[in-house]
Design a protein around this motif. Sequence first.
Motif, short mmCIF file in Angstrom:
data_model
loop_
_atom_site.label_atom_id
_atom_site.label_comp_id
_atom_site.label_asym_id
_atom_site.label_seq_id
_atom_site.Cartn_x
_atom_site.Cartn_y
_atom_site.Cartn_z
N GLY A 78 -42.75 42.30 34.48
CA GLY A 78 -41.45 42.83 34.80
C GLY A 78 -40.43 42.16 33.88
O GLY A 78 -40.49 40.95 33.67
N VAL A 79 -39.53 42.92 33.31
CA VAL A 79 -38.57 42.35 32.36
C VAL A 79 -37.16 42.85 32.68
O VAL A 79 -36.99 43.88 33.34
N GLN A 80 -36.17 42.11 32.21
CA GLN A 80 -34.79 42.54 32.38
C GLN A 80 -34.03 42.37 31.08
O GLN A 80 -34.29 41.46 30.29
N LEU A 81 -33.11 43.28 30.86
CA LEU A 81 -32.23 43.24 29.69
C LEU A 81 -30.88 42.71 30.14
O LEU A 81 -30.29 43.22 31.09
N VAL A 82 -30.41 41.67 29.46
CA VAL A 82 -29.13 41.04 29.80
C VAL A 82 -28.15 41.29 28.66
O VAL A 82 -28.46 41.06 27.49
N ILE A 83 -26.96 41.80 29.01
CA ILE A 83 -25.89 42.00 28.03
C ILE A 83 -24.76 41.06 28.42
O ILE A 83 -24.24 41.11 29.53
N GLU A 84 -24.37 40.19 27.48
CA GLU A 84 -23.26 39.28 27.70
C GLU A 84 -22.05 39.73 26.89
O GLU A 84 -22.18 40.06 25.71
N TYR A 85 -20.88 39.72 27.53
CA TYR A 85 -19.64 40.16 26.90
C TYR A 85 -18.69 38.96 26.76
O TYR A 85 -18.81 37.96 27.46
N ASN A 86 -17.73 39.11 25.86
CA ASN A 86 -16.69 38.09 25.72
C ASN A 86 -15.54 38.30 26.69
O ASN A 86 -14.83 37.35 27.02
N GLY A 87 -15.37 39.54 27.18
CA GLY A 87 -14.24 39.80 28.05
C GLY A 87 -14.61 40.51 29.33
O GLY A 87 -13.75 41.12 29.98
N ALA A 88 -15.89 40.44 29.73
CA ALA A 88 -16.33 41.10 30.97
C ALA A 88 -17.52 40.34 31.53
O ALA A 88 -18.13 39.52 30.84
N GLU A 89 -17.88 40.63 32.79
CA GLU A 89 -19.01 39.96 33.42
C GLU A 89 -20.32 40.42 32.78
O GLU A 89 -20.45 41.56 32.34
N ASN A 90 -21.28 39.53 32.73
CA ASN A 90 -22.59 39.86 32.19
C ASN A 90 -23.24 40.95 33.05
O ASN A 90 -23.00 41.05 34.24
N ALA A 91 -24.10 41.74 32.40
CA ALA A 91 -24.79 42.84 33.10
C ALA A 91 -26.29 42.70 32.90
O ALA A 91 -26.75 42.36 31.80
N THR A 92 -27.05 42.97 33.96
CA THR A 92 -28.51 42.85 33.92
C THR A 92 -29.15 44.14 34.39
O THR A 92 -28.74 44.72 35.41
N THR A 93 -30.16 44.61 33.65
CA THR A 93 -30.91 45.81 34.02
C THR A 93 -32.39 45.46 34.08
O THR A 93 -32.94 44.93 33.12
N TRP A 94 -33.03 45.77 35.20
CA TRP A 94 -34.42 45.37 35.46
C TRP A 94 -35.35 46.59 35.40
O TRP A 94 -34.99 47.68 35.84
N VAL A 95 -36.60 46.38 34.87
CA VAL A 95 -37.65 47.38 34.99
C VAL A 95 -38.94 46.68 35.41
O VAL A 95 -39.20 45.54 35.01
N ASP A 96 -39.74 47.36 36.23
CA ASP A 96 -41.00 46.80 36.70
C ASP A 96 -42.06 46.79 35.61
O ASP A 96 -41.95 47.48 34.59
N ALA A 97 -43.11 46.03 35.85
CA ALA A 97 -44.27 46.03 34.96
C ALA A 97 -44.83 47.45 34.85
O ALA A 97 -44.78 48.23 35.80
N GLY A 98 -45.35 47.78 33.68
CA GLY A 98 -45.93 49.10 33.45
C GLY A 98 -44.97 50.09 32.84
O GLY A 98 -45.37 51.15 32.38
N LYS A 99 -43.68 49.78 32.82
CA LYS A 99 -42.70 50.68 32.24
C LYS A 99 -42.62 50.46 30.73
O LYS A 99 -43.02 49.42 30.21
N THR A 100 -42.09 51.43 30.03
CA THR A 100 -42.05 51.36 28.57
C THR A 100 -40.65 51.49 27.99
O THR A 100 -40.49 51.57 26.78
N GLN A 101 -39.64 51.47 28.85
CA GLN A 101 -38.28 51.62 28.33
C GLN A 101 -37.27 51.01 29.30
O GLN A 101 -37.42 51.10 30.52
#
Length: 318
Positions: A78-101
């Motif tokens: 399972g992996v997550q994509l984290v986007i950090e901004y200079n002027g906004a709160e960080n955002a995290t998007t999660w996908v379960d194992a077995g996914k491809t995108q």
Amino acid sequence: MKKLFTLIAAAFLTVSANAAQLDLSLEDLGSGWSSSYDAATKTITYEIAWSGRGWWLGEVDYSAYDNVVVDFETQELGVQLVIEYNGAENATTWVDAGKTQIIAALDAAGKSSVKQIYIQSSKAGTVVLKRAYLATADDVEKEAVKDLSLSTGDDLTLAAGGFGWNCPQGWIAKDITDYNTIVFEVASASGVCKASVQMVPNDGGDAVNEEVFFIVSNEPQTYAFDISGYKTLNQFAYQNCNKGENEEEGDIKETALVITKVYLTAKLRSEFPDNPTGISVVKADTQQNAPIYNLAGQRVDREYKGVVIQNGKKFMQK
């Protein structure tokens, strides 16, 4: 939030041929902790859970885009994509194992100044990347529904005796790197039969055959399975398997198979709901609780003894 350190404090970006997309380079993912990246194989290796690897950007303006998209090989983490901004709160998007995108929306207020983007894993292991890019909302929607029809309206007779092969489309040799799933829409099948799909893996190894069994039914069925680990579709064919449990190949009875449509789609396998009147098949996202059928297409439970079909695979239940 743990801050990434970077070996190269610059964004490696190349403009895609499509103006609605902007690639994040896979030549070097120099930012990270407790992880490493092999550019030759595009493999991230995570030494521990929740370590990260990605792109240090500093202050990059992504106002022209709406999403960050990462495509990767089917993996067990399972992996997550984290986007950090200079002027906004960080955002995290999660996908379960077995996914491809992963598709992560950029914050409307923060995307004019993005600090870094990285991928975290839920445990130690590896993830193989295929592509990472920025995209507009319209472009993401268009990619998600991109389909390619391979055949429609095939009314096939699978001969009695022997193997009863029928390969109506012949040799295809189709590049399928833009697609994630192959779908068979079956109008009816008078006997048990299967589709064999011959494909070449992404690593360029020998062609392999993936098989999915169709159950006996006069009701429409949809069978879909993951092809994201393959780069070329050589051909697909149907084989008659219509015989009793104790019968030989020579005892196979004729089967009528009516195919409504066969197509490739950029949609993920997870986007296809289970068909309540049949079974949906998945290679990399097999469901342990999926319905079980006998060779007559009748739904049975785990107490049934004999050859059964679950998730499009045939096995002996004792």
